[in-house]
Motif scaffolding. Structure first.
Motif, short mmCIF file in Angstrom:
data_model
loop_
_atom_site.label_atom_id
_atom_site.label_comp_id
_atom_site.label_asym_id
_atom_site.label_seq_id
_atom_site.Cartn_x
_atom_site.Cartn_y
_atom_site.Cartn_z
N LYS A 1 57.09 35.77 27.81
CA LYS A 1 57.01 37.15 28.30
C LYS A 1 55.57 37.63 28.26
CE LYS A 1 57.13 40.25 25.33
NZ LYS A 1 57.63 40.74 24.05
N LYS A 2 54.86 37.30 27.18
CA LYS A 2 53.48 37.77 27.06
C LYS A 2 52.60 37.13 28.13
CE LYS A 2 53.51 39.02 22.26
NZ LYS A 2 52.73 39.09 21.03
N ILE B 1 55.77 49.51 35.44
CA ILE B 1 55.57 50.96 35.57
C ILE B 1 54.18 51.34 35.09
CG2 ILE B 1 56.43 53.20 34.78
CD1 ILE B 1 59.21 51.78 34.75
N PHE B 2 53.72 50.67 34.01
CA PHE B 2 52.35 50.88 33.56
C PHE B 2 51.37 50.55 34.68
CE2 PHE B 2 48.51 48.83 31.82
CZ PHE B 2 47.94 49.94 31.24
N GLY C 1 51.96 50.84 37.77
CA GLY C 1 52.04 51.98 38.69
C GLY C 1 51.08 53.08 38.28
N ALA C 2 51.04 53.35 36.97
CA ALA C 2 50.09 54.35 36.46
C ALA C 2 48.66 53.90 36.71
CB ALA C 2 50.34 54.60 34.98
N GLN D 1 48.57 32.35 20.55
CA GLN D 1 49.97 32.52 20.14
C GLN D 1 50.86 31.47 20.78
OE1 GLN D 1 51.48 36.60 20.26
NE2 GLN D 1 49.39 37.33 20.32
N LEU E 1 31.32 54.17 37.83
CA LEU E 1 32.59 54.49 37.17
C LEU E 1 33.71 53.60 37.73
CD1 LEU E 1 33.78 56.41 35.03
CD2 LEU E 1 34.57 57.83 36.90
N ILE F 1 56.42 56.28 30.58
CA ILE F 1 56.85 54.91 30.82
C ILE F 1 58.11 54.60 30.02
CG2 ILE F 1 56.20 52.49 30.52
CD1 ILE F 1 53.29 53.37 30.94
N LEU G 1 45.50 55.60 38.58
CA LEU G 1 44.17 55.71 37.97
C LEU G 1 43.08 55.22 38.91
CD1 LEU G 1 43.12 55.75 34.59
CD2 LEU G 1 42.38 53.58 35.50
N LEU H 1 39.86 57.06 41.03
CA LEU H 1 38.46 56.62 40.99
C LEU H 1 37.95 56.32 42.40
CD1 LEU H 1 38.69 54.18 37.97
CD2 LEU H 1 37.43 56.32 38.05
N VAL I 1 53.93 59.61 35.05
CA VAL I 1 53.27 58.32 35.26
C VAL I 1 52.27 58.40 36.42
CG1 VAL I 1 53.69 55.97 36.09
CG2 VAL I 1 55.01 56.89 34.20
N ILE J 1 38.87 43.39 28.90
CA ILE J 1 40.04 43.53 28.03
C ILE J 1 41.03 42.40 28.32
CG2 ILE J 1 42.07 44.96 27.57
CD1 ILE J 1 40.28 47.41 27.99
N VAL K 1 40.02 39.13 26.56
CA VAL K 1 40.34 39.12 25.13
C VAL K 1 41.84 38.98 24.92
CG1 VAL K 1 40.23 40.43 22.98
CG2 VAL K 1 38.33 40.54 24.60
N TRP K 2 42.60 39.74 25.69
CA TRP K 2 44.05 39.76 25.55
C TRP K 2 44.64 38.37 25.83
CZ3 TRP K 2 47.78 42.30 29.60
CH2 TRP K 2 49.07 42.35 29.09
N LEU L 1 44.03 35.88 23.11
CA LEU L 1 44.96 36.05 22.00
C LEU L 1 46.31 35.40 22.33
CD1 LEU L 1 44.41 39.79 21.02
CD2 LEU L 1 43.94 37.79 19.60
N ILE L 2 46.74 35.56 23.58
CA ILE L 2 48.05 35.04 23.97
C ILE L 2 48.03 33.51 23.98
CG2 ILE L 2 49.71 34.93 25.86
CD1 ILE L 2 48.99 37.84 26.46
#
Lengths: 652, 203
Positions: free
Chosen positions: B173-174, B29-30, B32-33, B161, B139, A201, B37, B41, A235, B150, B153-154, B157-158
């Motif tokens: 941005k967050k 891009i993350f 995209g990964a 902030q 799975l 990435i 994933l 599955l 990626v 997740i 929780v995330w 937190l934001i």
């Protein structure tokens, strides 16, 4: 606790006890040296917490060399066992463990980090950037790779190594292999895979967003191009590995039925998923290698790379095809004739773009005044050797013929011809070529050439006979054979070659020491009369901000064009303060938690696994809450820049 | 990393800094990964869904009304997450936080329903170790559920902030990136709902 250690520490094998003792001694010596010279703080602030891409790259390369040593010792042990028939140097179990760790380590903990290290050192410089897009993640990438590698490597002294081959096929790896060995494989790869994905990435964003003004994609140097394409493959391929490893972990630890024969699972699913990642993985390691050769050949031919655009097109085509050939790894495992045909065609299609590349390199060499430096010699040796690997690859790609070659030494010879001639030669070429960029002095050339001759001749002596052994029917992954098989003579020759490669490696390591003592320091940033921007820095080792002023690119060979125009290294530049990111210790801590979680899962110690996972999430929460403070970074003052750019002013 | 403080006020807040632009592209891009994933599955589920040696069939244990409510709850949370971004663009932090909290409540509701469903399935004899079908079912849906957890929780937190530091290019941005993540989870669920639940209930 004591019982647990006593049960798992391997003390019944004299070789492993020897390894135990040498590891212990090395650790003691390291701790002593660091304490005696008061270097702990230096280690922490200058290296462990660094976000400087060049230093992270150097740490990758050092780890890769250590892993090359470990994997190489495994290889030599295998060759020692196979030299003569009916040998009893290694037991069959020990032999299984060694070929498994050899394969896994060489691909995932040697080839990849070596190339990622060179990418880290070179790519931001080559595109005229000050750092990668996500320096914090870059540090995390390295440490999660490093702790993943440690987790995998401690298996041989603690609990036993994995023994199902680097392909780790089910059901053998689930029902046929009790003990923690396979768990080490699954978790070690999982932890280091996090780092690889993040690097992918990181480099995509860096290359897309942070190129110097004027550097269009078509003007980008070939090594940066291969890095970009490789990052895309990472990626999309690594998540497949993540899931596949998780599925087998669940099968082994939680009683699911993905790959077991009972309860509806399907072992072939592992083979398919593994190679759906595994074949792109081959291109993840070989494409950057092509990039390195392109840089080296262009520099020492003193010509622009021939057919820059066709090179890029063939890269993209290879990356697409790399996802469409996975079945050729198991033609013999029950696919129908039609399925095998299709994958045969896609496999052979890869030869076309690869062939284009070969002609690009030959075209670059044609009528050039070639400089025979050590780096160039590795690149020149690569071309014919890799062609042998490629042509035998096409032979293996024909499904009908593959039934003869499958799982024989012919296959072993083939992929060592592609992976050693392609990747290892490239690692050494890149290491020698960019050495002055990392350490400020060149490696000694005559010693480098000795290493080259020992390694390349040794390599051919080792693996050419293995093609013949394959034709003679010797299967891979057997720990011994009989005198009547008639394989003895060729095996003896092969082992002699392996020793030659070992000597070549030792000479390279010696050269590091020799060059440190005797090489002259480079006085400019341009050690080889280079063509691309990494040579455009004023000092041999670029300062942490790389370029005091962002370079402007007008041509494919940006720095060469500047030198022709006389615009390189201007003196009267107005500096401005440079904004740089802060160092960070969180990724190191987070990776330790990854390690703890992984270790806990390997031995099914649940409290430890939960502690590790909770700790890594804790680190992420900490990062989220502190990122606004961290992201502020700091400024390098104009005075500081002037001081660091001084050598160049003196010379001018 | 240079020019972090140079603001371009013609674009939305989250795109104004160089860091913001890099982070947002990196996150795409993350994602995209993440697509790769979940595709794996999903492929595993389809490869193994006929692996039923013993244990109940999906058609026996899935409840159409229950899963459609789950789906609507999650889809609504995606909508409210979009409203939060809309309010963020209007620089209305209070409304943004309110919509984010509503989003999280819907998310938590979805998670509660999913866990309750899992408990129901386990009682009906469909556990992780029953057969290959149920292994791959848990799975796939479990990985999606962990992602939702997740995310909750995330985003919590934001929210803290954003309340503490106000709407800056950094907090904007967050919020933006986490909303991309939240929409993505919705996107994945649509495929899970269609491929696993609806097809599983076809006679």
């Amino acid at each position: 606790m004591v019982e647990f250690i006593k049960d798992n520490l391997i003390l019944n094998d004299p070789m492993i006890v020897g390894a135990n003792i040498s590891i212990l001694l090395t650790v003691i010596v390291l701790v002593f040296v660091l304490t005696y010279f008061k270097k702990w703080k230096w280690l922490w602030t200058e290296w462990i917490t660094t976000v400087d891409h060049k230093r992270i790259g150097i740490m990758y390369i050092i780890s890769a060399l250590l892993m090359l040593f470990r994997g190489g010792v495994d290889a030599l042990l295998m060759r020692a066992q196979l030299t003569v028939p009916n040998a009893s140097f290694l037991s069959s179990q020990h032999y299984n463990e060694i070929f498994t760790t050899h394969g896994t380590i060489m691909i995932l903990f040697m080839a990849m980090p070596f190339l990622l290290g060179l990418m880290n050192v070179v790519v931001p410089l080559q595109i005229g950037a000050r750092d990668v897009a996500f320096p914090y993640l870059n540090n995390l990438s390295f440490w999660s790779f490093f702790f993943g590698a440690i987790l995998f490597n401690i298996s041989f002294v603690f609990g036993g190594s994995p023994d199902a081959g680097w392909t780790n096929y089910a059901p053998l790896a689930i029902e046929g292999s009790p003990g923690p060995g396979i768990n080490y494989y699954l978790l070690g790869l999982q932890v280091s895979g996090i780092g690889t994905l993040l690097t992918g990435i990181n480099f995509i964003v860096t290359i897309i967003k942070m190129r110097a003004p004027g550097m269009t994609l078509l003007r980008m140097p070939m090594f940066s191009w291969t890095t970009l394409i490789t990052s895309f493959i990472i990626v999309f391929a690594f998540p497949i590995l993540t899931v596949t490893l998780a599925m087998m972990t669940f099968d082994r630890l939680f009683g699911t039925h993905f790959f077991t024969l009972t309860a509806g699972g399907n072992p072939m699913l592992w083979a398919n998923f593994f190679w759906l990642w595994g074949h792109p993985e081959v291109y993840i390691v070989v494409l950057p290698a092509f990039g390195i050769f392109s840089e080296v050949i262009a520099t020492f031919s003193r010509k622009t790379l021939f057919g820059h655009k066709s090179m890029i097109i063939s890269l993209v085509v290879i990356s697409g095809l790399s996802f469409l050939v996975w079945v050729h790894h198991f033609y013999t495992m029950g696919g129908s004739a039609n399925v095998n045909n299709i994958f045969s065609i896609t496999t052979m299609a890869i030869a076309i773009p690869t062939g284009i590349k070969i002609f690009n390199w030959l075209g670059t060499l044609y009528k050039a005044r070639i400089q025979f430096t050590a780096a160039m010699m590795w690149a020149l040796a690569f071309i014919p050797t890799f062609v042998i690997g490629g042509v035998t690859g096409v032979m293996l790609g024909m499904a009908a013929a593959d039934f003869q070659y499958h799982n024989t030494y012919f296959l072993i010879a083939h992929f060592h011809y592609t992976l050693i001639a392609g990747v290892v030669f490239a690692c050494f070429a890149g290491f020698v070529y960019w050495y002055p960029k990392m350490f400020g002095h060149k490696m000694n050339e005559p010693i480098g050439k000795w290493a080259f001759w020992f390694f390349t001749i040794g390599f051919n002596v080792c693996f050419l006979p293995q093609f013949l052994l394959g034709f003679a029917g010797m299967p891979r992954r057997v720990y011994t054979y009989l005198p009547e098989d008639g394989w003895t003579a060729l095996n003896v020759v092969s082992t002699i070659g392996a020793v030659g490669m070992g000597i070549g490696f030792v000479i390279i390591v010696y050269n590091v020491y020799y060059s440190l003592r005797h090489s002259k320091m480079e006085t400019t940033g341009d050690s080889w009369n280079g063509r691309t921007l990494e040579w455009a820095t004023a000092t041999a080792v670029p300062p942490h901000y790389n370029f005091p002023v962002t370079p402007v690119v007008k041509d494919v060979d940006a720095f060469w064009q500047m030198k022709q125009e006389g615009t390189a290294n201007k003196k009267d530049i107005e500096y401005e303060p440079i904004h740089m990111p802060n160092n960070t210790g969180t990724p190191f801590v987070m990776s330790i938690f990854f390690f703890i979680a992984g270790f806990g899962l390997v031995f099914e110690i649940w409290w430890m696994a939960i502690l590790g996972i909770a700790g890594s999430f804790g680190c992420m929460i900490f990062r989220s809450l502190r990122s606004h403070v961290y992201d502020k970074g700091y400024y390098v003052s104009v005075e500081e820049i002037k001081r660091l750019e001084q050598p160049f002013h003196k010379e001018a | 990393m240079e020019n972090t403080n140079k603001l371009n006020t013609n674009v939305p807040l989250e795109y104004q800094t160089e860091t913001g632009k890099l982070n947002i592209l990196g996150f795409w891009i993350f994602l995209g990964a993440e697509v790769a994933l979940f595709s794996t599955l999903y492929a595993a589920y389809f490869a193994l869904k006929d692996g039923v040696m013993e244990g109940p069939l999906p058609i026996d244990v899935f409840d159409f009304n229950y899963t459609i409510i789950m789906t609507i709850v999650l889809l609504t949370s995606s909508f409210t997450s979009g409203l939060a971004i809309h309010e963020m663009r209007r620089n209305n932090i209070k409304a943004m936080v309110v919509w984010l909290i509503i989003t999280l409540l819907f998310g938590a509701g979805f998670l509660y329903m999913e866990i309750a469903e899992f408990i129901h399935l386990v009682h009906s004899g469909a556990t992780l170790g029953t057969n290959a079908l149920w292994s791959s079912f848990y799975l796939l849906t479990g990985t999606h559920g962990v992602h939702v957890a997740i995310g909750i929780v995330w985003i919590t937190l934001i929210i803290f902030q954003a309340l503490k530091r106000g709407l800056t290019p950094d907090t904007a941005k967050k919020v933006f990136v986490s909303s991309l993540y939240w929409h993505f989870l919705d996107f994945v669920w649509i495929f899970v709902f269609t491929g696993v639940y609806l097809l599983g209930m076809v006679k």
